[in-house]
Design a protein around this motif. Structure first.
Motif, PDB file in Angstrom:
ATOM      1  N   ASP A   1       0.835  -1.196   0.000  1.00 16.86           N
ATOM      2  CA  ASP A   1       0.000   0.000   0.000  1.00 16.86           C
ATOM      3  C   ASP A   1       0.867   1.242   0.000  1.00 16.86           C
ATOM      4  O   ASP A   1       1.960   1.253   0.578  1.00 16.86           O
ATOM      5  CB  ASP A   1      -0.896   0.038   1.242  1.00 16.86           C
ATOM      6  CG  ASP A   1      -2.029  -0.966   1.182  1.00 16.86           C
ATOM      7  OD1 ASP A   1      -2.914  -0.795   0.333  1.00 16.86           O
ATOM      8  OD2 ASP A   1      -2.017  -1.911   1.989  1.00 16.86           O
ATOM      9  N   MET A   2       0.361   2.288  -0.644  1.00 16.12           N
ATOM     10  CA  MET A   2       0.993   3.597  -0.575  1.00 16.12           C
ATOM     11  C   MET A   2      -0.075   4.625  -0.224  1.00 16.12           C
ATOM     12  O   MET A   2      -1.142   4.664  -0.846  1.00 16.12           O
ATOM     13  CB  MET A   2       1.652   3.980  -1.901  1.00 16.12           C
ATOM     14  CG  MET A   2       2.282   5.383  -1.876  1.00 16.12           C
ATOM     15  SD  MET A   2       2.833   5.953  -3.516  1.00 16.12           S
ATOM     16  CE  MET A   2       4.269   4.907  -3.767  1.00 16.12           C
ATOM     17  N   ALA A   3       0.207   5.454   0.780  1.00 16.40           N
ATOM     18  CA  ALA A   3      -0.672   6.581   1.108  1.00 16.40           C
ATOM     19  C   ALA A   3      -0.151   7.807   0.369  1.00 16.40           C
ATOM     20  O   ALA A   3       1.033   8.128   0.435  1.00 16.40           O
ATOM     21  CB  ALA A   3      -0.690   6.819   2.608  1.00 16.40           C
TER      22      ALA A   3
ATOM     23  N   VAL B   1      -6.654   2.222  -7.073  1.00 15.87           N
ATOM     24  CA  VAL B   1      -6.795   3.535  -6.438  1.00 15.87           C
ATOM     25  C   VAL B   1      -8.092   3.559  -5.650  1.00 15.87           C
ATOM     26  O   VAL B   1      -9.172   3.256  -6.186  1.00 15.87           O
ATOM     27  CB  VAL B   1      -6.787   4.664  -7.487  1.00 15.87           C
ATOM     28  CG1 VAL B   1      -7.009   6.014  -6.818  1.00 15.87           C
ATOM     29  CG2 VAL B   1      -5.475   4.654  -8.266  1.00 15.87           C
ATOM     30  N   HIS B   2      -8.005   3.912  -4.372  1.00 24.21           N
ATOM     31  CA  HIS B   2      -9.184   4.002  -3.517  1.00 24.21           C
ATOM     32  C   HIS B   2      -9.623   5.458  -3.375  1.00 24.21           C
ATOM     33  O   HIS B   2      -8.847   6.385  -3.618  1.00 24.21           O
ATOM     34  CB  HIS B   2      -8.878   3.411  -2.138  1.00 24.21           C
ATOM     35  CG  HIS B   2      -8.644   1.929  -2.170  1.00 24.21           C
ATOM     36  ND1 HIS B   2      -9.635   1.003  -1.978  1.00 24.21           N
ATOM     37  CD2 HIS B   2      -7.511   1.209  -2.409  1.00 24.21           C
ATOM     38  CE1 HIS B   2      -9.139  -0.220  -2.080  1.00 24.21           C
ATOM     39  NE2 HIS B   2      -7.843  -0.123  -2.340  1.00 24.21           N
ATOM     40  N   ALA B   3     -10.863   5.668  -2.985  1.00 23.36           N
ATOM     41  CA  ALA B   3     -11.390   7.021  -2.810  1.00 23.36           C
ATOM     42  C   ALA B   3     -10.647   7.732  -1.689  1.00 23.36           C
ATOM     43  O   ALA B   3     -10.099   7.103  -0.773  1.00 23.36           O
ATOM     44  CB  ALA B   3     -12.882   6.958  -2.500  1.00 23.36           C
ATOM     45  N   ARG B   4     -10.609   9.053  -1.762  1.00 20.75           N
ATOM     46  CA  ARG B   4      -9.952   9.844  -0.724  1.00 20.75           C
ATOM     47  C   ARG B   4     -10.671   9.682   0.599  1.00 20.75           C
ATOM     48  O   ARG B   4     -11.898   9.572   0.653  1.00 20.75           O
ATOM     49  CB  ARG B   4      -9.924  11.326  -1.105  1.00 20.75           C
ATOM     50  CG  ARG B   4      -9.056  11.622  -2.321  1.00 20.75           C
ATOM     51  CD  ARG B   4      -8.897  13.113  -2.530  1.00 20.75           C
ATOM     52  NE  ARG B   4      -8.160  13.392  -3.749  1.00 20.75           N
ATOM     53  CZ  ARG B   4      -6.835  13.405  -3.842  1.00 20.75           C
ATOM     54  NH1 ARG B   4      -6.113  13.157  -2.755  1.00 20.75           N
ATOM     55  NH2 ARG B   4      -6.234  13.663  -4.987  1.00 20.75           N
ATOM     56  N   ASP B   5      -9.880   9.699   1.694  1.00 17.82           N
ATOM     57  CA  ASP B   5     -10.491   9.622   3.018  1.00 17.82           C
ATOM     58  C   ASP B   5     -10.860  11.027   3.491  1.00 17.82           C
ATOM     59  O   ASP B   5     -10.704  12.017   2.767  1.00 17.82           O
ATOM     60  CB  ASP B   5      -9.565   8.909   4.009  1.00 17.82           C
ATOM     61  CG  ASP B   5      -8.225   9.636   4.213  1.00 17.82           C
ATOM     62  OD1 ASP B   5      -8.160  10.857   3.944  1.00 17.82           O
ATOM     63  OD2 ASP B   5      -7.262   8.987   4.648  1.00 17.82           O
ATOM     64  N   ALA B   6     -11.340  11.124   4.729  1.00 11.32           N
ATOM     65  CA  ALA B   6     -11.818  12.403   5.246  1.00 11.32           C
ATOM     66  C   ALA B   6     -10.714  13.450   5.312  1.00 11.32           C
ATOM     67  O   ALA B   6     -10.982  14.650   5.228  1.00 11.32           O
ATOM     68  CB  ALA B   6     -12.430  12.201   6.633  1.00 11.32           C
ATOM     69  N   SER B   7      -9.466  13.021   5.440  1.00 10.29           N
ATOM     70  CA  SER B   7      -8.343  13.960   5.523  1.00 10.29           C
ATOM     71  C   SER B   7      -7.849  14.390   4.142  1.00 10.29           C
ATOM     72  O   SER B   7      -6.963  15.243   4.033  1.00 10.29           O
ATOM     73  CB  SER B   7      -7.183  13.333   6.312  1.00 10.29           C
ATOM     74  OG  SER B   7      -6.596  12.279   5.561  1.00 10.29           O
ATOM     75  N   GLY B   8      -8.402  13.790   3.091  1.00  9.61           N
ATOM     76  CA  GLY B   8      -7.981  14.120   1.743  1.00  9.61           C
ATOM     77  C   GLY B   8      -6.899  13.216   1.192  1.00  9.61           C
ATOM     78  O   GLY B   8      -6.553  13.302   0.012  1.00  9.61           O
ATOM     79  N   ARG B   9      -6.358  12.335   2.027  1.00  8.14           N
ATOM     80  CA  ARG B   9      -5.327  11.415   1.556  1.00  8.14           C
ATOM     81  C   ARG B   9      -5.969  10.291   0.741  1.00  8.14           C
ATOM     82  O   ARG B   9      -7.136   9.964   0.904  1.00  8.14           O
ATOM     83  CB  ARG B   9      -4.538  10.830   2.731  1.00  8.14           C
ATOM     84  CG  ARG B   9      -3.699  11.870   3.437  1.00  8.14           C
ATOM     85  CD  ARG B   9      -3.021  11.304   4.685  1.00  8.14           C
ATOM     86  NE  ARG B   9      -1.973  10.358   4.360  1.00  8.14           N
ATOM     87  CZ  ARG B   9      -0.723  10.703   4.064  1.00  8.14           C
ATOM     88  NH1 ARG B   9      -0.374  11.969   4.032  1.00  8.14           N
ATOM     89  NH2 ARG B   9       0.188   9.791   3.807  1.00  8.14           N
ATOM     90  N   GLN B  10      -5.169   9.706  -0.124  1.00 13.02           N
ATOM     91  CA  GLN B  10      -5.651   8.646  -0.998  1.00 13.02           C
ATOM     92  C   GLN B  10      -4.753   7.432  -0.858  1.00 13.02           C
ATOM     93  O   GLN B  10      -3.532   7.566  -0.732  1.00 13.02           O
ATOM     94  CB  GLN B  10      -5.653   9.143  -2.451  1.00 13.02           C
ATOM     95  CG  GLN B  10      -6.634   8.448  -3.343  1.00 13.02           C
ATOM     96  CD  GLN B  10      -7.041   9.322  -4.516  1.00 13.02           C
ATOM     97  OE1 GLN B  10      -6.519  10.410  -4.704  1.00 13.02           O
ATOM     98  NE2 GLN B  10      -7.994   8.863  -5.313  1.00 13.02           N
ATOM     99  N   ARG B  11      -5.357   6.253  -0.886  1.00 15.35           N
ATOM    100  CA  ARG B  11      -4.580   5.022  -0.755  1.00 15.35           C
ATOM    101  C   ARG B  11      -4.546   4.308  -2.095  1.00 15.35           C
ATOM    102  O   ARG B  11      -5.550   4.199  -2.788  1.00 15.35           O
ATOM    103  CB  ARG B  11      -5.190   4.115   0.308  1.00 15.35           C
ATOM    104  CG  ARG B  11      -4.371   2.846   0.571  1.00 15.35           C
ATOM    105  CD  ARG B  11      -4.918   2.079   1.754  1.00 15.35           C
ATOM    106  NE  ARG B  11      -6.179   1.430   1.457  1.00 15.35           N
ATOM    107  CZ  ARG B  11      -6.292   0.206   0.923  1.00 15.35           C
ATOM    108  NH1 ARG B  11      -5.208  -0.483   0.614  1.00 15.35           N
ATOM    109  NH2 ARG B  11      -7.478  -0.321   0.706  1.00 15.35           N
TER     110      ARG B  11
END
Length: 287
Positions: free
Chosen positions: A208-210, A245-255
């Motif tokens: 995984d990469m954040a 590619v996953h959707a952005r989380d609440a902080s705006g980061r993407q996994r």
């Protein structure tokens, strides 16, 4: 290539320079850099890129700041890989820089620090407080103060968009639409993101990469790609991978989940580049 930060005191004996953010260092940018190298060779002086960090719009209009095609480190690696740049001056863009007039920028940066003999600029280049400076205004400065100015139209030559204006904005729009192939044609290479790889499940075949929220990533979905530990723009062995590619989380980061055809264990806890080679349909080709 020498990199100079804006807080370092320095002055060159003479130079030929260009100015811009150079986000992504796309095909149009590289045409400009080639012209820069040619002009520097004619004058027998170093070629200099003046760039800004952070992106000016992140300071002037944070809500409208674009997602970046790469980090500052990625940008510097691509400028180095071009082979056309001797010196990069990284100017911190902050509230003070935003208030700097075009005339003051010319006097303090271009004349006092760079002692510029010629400027090679994108034809639509603007700078200074309120974007008051233009190529025409710089040409007038040059006539008074003894340096030349050349405006270059940045074209997407070598891609399906040949003959059209090539810009970082256009590349971002193609990526936002999930068209990683078209974005790669404009860039002259696959779009990539860099970061630290964490081990995943699956006997070393996943990781995984954040990704920081300010970086440009294609929409959520599955893509063919490859992984390399080399800096962007460098030639190095790469490993075919699938990129989820996953959707952005609440902080705006993407996994981004990375799935390998072979073990990814040796890349765990290392900084890597993930290259988006094509849509999921091309995964068999990537293998």
């Amino acid at each position: 290539m020498q990199t100079i930060a804006s807080d370092q005191p320095f002055a060159l004996a003479a130079s030929v320079a260009t100015i811009g953010v150079f986000d992504g260092v796309h095909r149009g940018h590289r045409q400009l850099l080639a012209r820069l190298r040619e002009a520097a060779g004619r004058h027998g002086v170093p070629s200099v890129v003046v760039t800004f960090d952070p992106h000016p719009r992140a300071v002037l209009a944070p809500q409208a700041a674009p997602a970046l095609l790469g980090s500052l480190q990625d940008r510097l690696a691509l400028l180095r890989a071009s082979g056309d740049v001797d010196v990069v001056l990284v100017l911190r863009f902050d509230a003070v820089r935003a208030r700097q007039s075009a005339d003051d920028f010319v006097d303090t940066v271009l004349l006092q620090q760079l002692r510029v003999r010629q400027l090679v600029l994108g034809a639509d280049f603007r700078f200074g407080h309120g974007r008051s400076g233009s190529v025409a205004a710089l040409a007038e400065h040059g006539r008074r103060q003894g340096f030349g100015v050349c405006g270059v139209t940045l074209l997407a030559d070598g891609s399906a968009d040949a003959g059209t204006h090539c810009s970082s904005t256009l590349v971002r729009s193609r990526l936002a639409a999930g068209d990683v192939g078209s974005a790669a044609a404009l860039l002259g290479r696959p779009h990539c993101v860099t970061g630290w790889l964490r081990p995943g499940a699956g006997a070393g075949r996943s990781a995984d990469m954040a990704v920081a929220g300010e970086l440009c990533v294609p929409p959520a979905g599955l893509y063919a790609g490859h992984l390399s530990e080399a800096a962007p723009g460098a030639s190095a062995p790469w490993q075919p991978v699938a990129l989820q590619v996953h959707a952005r989380d609440a902080s705006g980061r993407q996994r981004i989940a990375v799935y390998g055809h072979g073990s990814l264990a040796r890349h765990a806890h290392r900084r890597v580049a993930l290259h988006f080679a094509g849509p999921a349909a091309s995964l068999q080709q990537a293998a």
